[in-house]
Design a protein around this motif. Structure first.
Motif, short mmCIF file in Angstrom:
data_model
loop_
_atom_site.label_atom_id
_atom_site.label_comp_id
_atom_site.label_asym_id
_atom_site.label_seq_id
_atom_site.Cartn_x
_atom_site.Cartn_y
_atom_site.Cartn_z
N LEU A 3 0.80 -1.23 0.00
CA LEU A 3 0.00 0.00 0.00
C LEU A 3 0.83 1.27 0.00
O LEU A 3 0.28 2.37 -0.13
N ARG A 4 2.16 1.15 0.14
CA ARG A 4 2.98 2.37 0.28
C ARG A 4 2.93 3.25 -0.95
O ARG A 4 3.04 4.48 -0.85
N GLU A 5 2.75 2.66 -2.13
CA GLU A 5 2.69 3.46 -3.35
C GLU A 5 1.35 4.19 -3.48
O GLU A 5 1.21 5.06 -4.34
N SER A 6 0.38 3.82 -2.65
CA SER A 6 -0.94 4.46 -2.71
C SER A 6 -1.15 5.47 -1.59
O SER A 6 -2.27 5.93 -1.38
N ILE A 7 -0.08 5.81 -0.88
CA ILE A 7 -0.23 6.63 0.31
C ILE A 7 -0.74 8.04 -0.02
O ILE A 7 -1.44 8.66 0.78
N PHE A 8 -0.44 8.55 -1.22
CA PHE A 8 -0.90 9.88 -1.59
C PHE A 8 -2.33 9.85 -2.14
O PHE A 8 -3.02 10.86 -2.14
N LEU A 9 -2.76 8.70 -2.61
CA LEU A 9 -4.12 8.55 -3.13
C LEU A 9 -5.12 8.19 -2.03
O LEU A 9 -6.25 8.67 -2.02
N ALA A 10 -4.70 7.32 -1.13
CA ALA A 10 -5.58 6.88 -0.03
C ALA A 10 -4.74 6.74 1.24
O ALA A 10 -4.42 5.62 1.65
N PRO A 11 -4.37 7.85 1.86
CA PRO A 11 -3.45 7.79 3.01
C PRO A 11 -4.01 7.00 4.19
O PRO A 11 -3.26 6.29 4.86
N LEU A 12 -5.30 7.11 4.47
CA LEU A 12 -5.86 6.39 5.61
C LEU A 12 -5.80 4.88 5.38
O LEU A 12 -5.50 4.11 6.30
N ASN A 13 -6.10 4.45 4.17
CA ASN A 13 -6.00 3.03 3.86
C ASN A 13 -4.57 2.53 4.03
O ASN A 13 -4.34 1.43 4.53
N ALA A 14 -3.61 3.36 3.61
CA ALA A 14 -2.21 2.94 3.62
C ALA A 14 -1.65 2.82 5.04
O ALA A 14 -0.77 1.98 5.28
N VAL A 15 -2.16 3.62 5.97
CA VAL A 15 -1.60 3.60 7.32
C VAL A 15 -2.33 2.64 8.26
O VAL A 15 -1.87 2.40 9.38
N LEU A 16 -3.44 2.08 7.83
CA LEU A 16 -4.20 1.18 8.71
C LEU A 16 -3.38 0.00 9.21
O LEU A 16 -3.41 -0.30 10.42
#
Length: 259
Positions: free
Chosen positions: A219-232
């Motif tokens: 998910l790290r590559e999606s952190i700017f698109l969906a930050p909450l999803n990436a940090v869960l």
């Protein structure tokens, strides 16, 4: 903290019976849905897989990789430390000098080196983490055993004719397991973090397995698109490790007779 851990462990244990979506079922039309989306309470990941399902199923592997190495290291390192502390002399020197060699390397780097040399995989990661934890458990067990061995009640047991096995089983283990178990509770939180780190760099669990560290990586590559999803996944790792740390503090206070 104990209640939170029981909820996490219970959800992971009974995950197949909770009616959750298949954690490996992808749907590219549902990629990176935000938290609170219809049918996906915690959103979806980069492949459209349900995040709640993957977090709960991932807890099974992540908790196993946190607990199994510590329990195995406790059995091996605890036995070595008990022998070193009770026998003393050259046996103590031999065991503790070999143990000291492992302290030349930081635990995380040593785990990475061992897992990297053995190859990626859950079993190799478990072995690497176990090897890392044997030396500190051995040292703690040896230290408390050496202190207890010289106490008056042990000498009284010897004078009364108790054999070595009885002294170790009743008088030594009964007084050293408390501090060692408190210490190993902390190591479980460290083990969870190290195992997640190994999976993050590709030395632990491999796709499409649901594992918290691996989820962070994908998910790290999606952190700017969906930050909450990436940090869960990172948030779940943080909560779980903190619970183990705070439980350890509680056990230490409960076992401290001076409090």
């Amino acid at each position: 903290c104990a209640v939170v851990l029981l909820l996490i462990a219970g959800a992971a244990l009974f995950a197949p019976w909770l009616g959750l979506p298949d954690p490996a079922q992808s749907d590219t039309t549902q990629r990176l849905l935000p938290l609170g989306s219809s049918g996906h309470l915690f959103g979806t990941d980069e492949l459209g897989r349900d995040m709640l399902s993957r977090l709960i199923h991932g807890g099974r592997l992540s908790l196993m990789m946190g607990v199994v190495p510590v329990v195995t290291a406790l059995l091996i390192g605890g036995t070595l430390g008990l022998i070193a502390g009770f026998v003393g002399g050259r046996v103590n020197m031999l065991i503790m000098r070999v143990t000291d060699v492992f302290y030349a390397f930081p635990s995380i780097l040593l785990a990475v080196a061992i897992a990297g040399s053995l190859g990626a995989g859950v079993s190799n990661a478990l072995l690497a983490i176990t090897v890392v934890f044997i030396p500190p458990i051995t040292r703690v067990m040896e230290s408390v055993t050496t202190q207890v061995r010289s106490m008056d009640f042990v000498e009284a047991a010897r004078a009364s004719g108790a054999n070595t096995f009885t002294i170790i089983r009743i008088h030594i283990l009964g007084n050293v397991l408390g501090p060692v178990l408190v210490y190993t509770t902390v190591l479980v939180s460290v083990s969870i973090v190290i195992s997640a780190g190994l999976s993050f760099i590709g030395l632990g669990a491999s796709p499409p397995a649901a594992e918290w560290g691996l989820m962070l990586n994908t998910l790290r590559e999606s952190i700017f698109l969906a930050p909450l999803n990436a940090v869960l996944p990172g948030f779940v790792i943080f909560i779980t490790s903190m619970c183990f740390n705070l439980i350890s503090d509680g056990l230490r206070s409960a076992m401290d007779v001076r409090v």
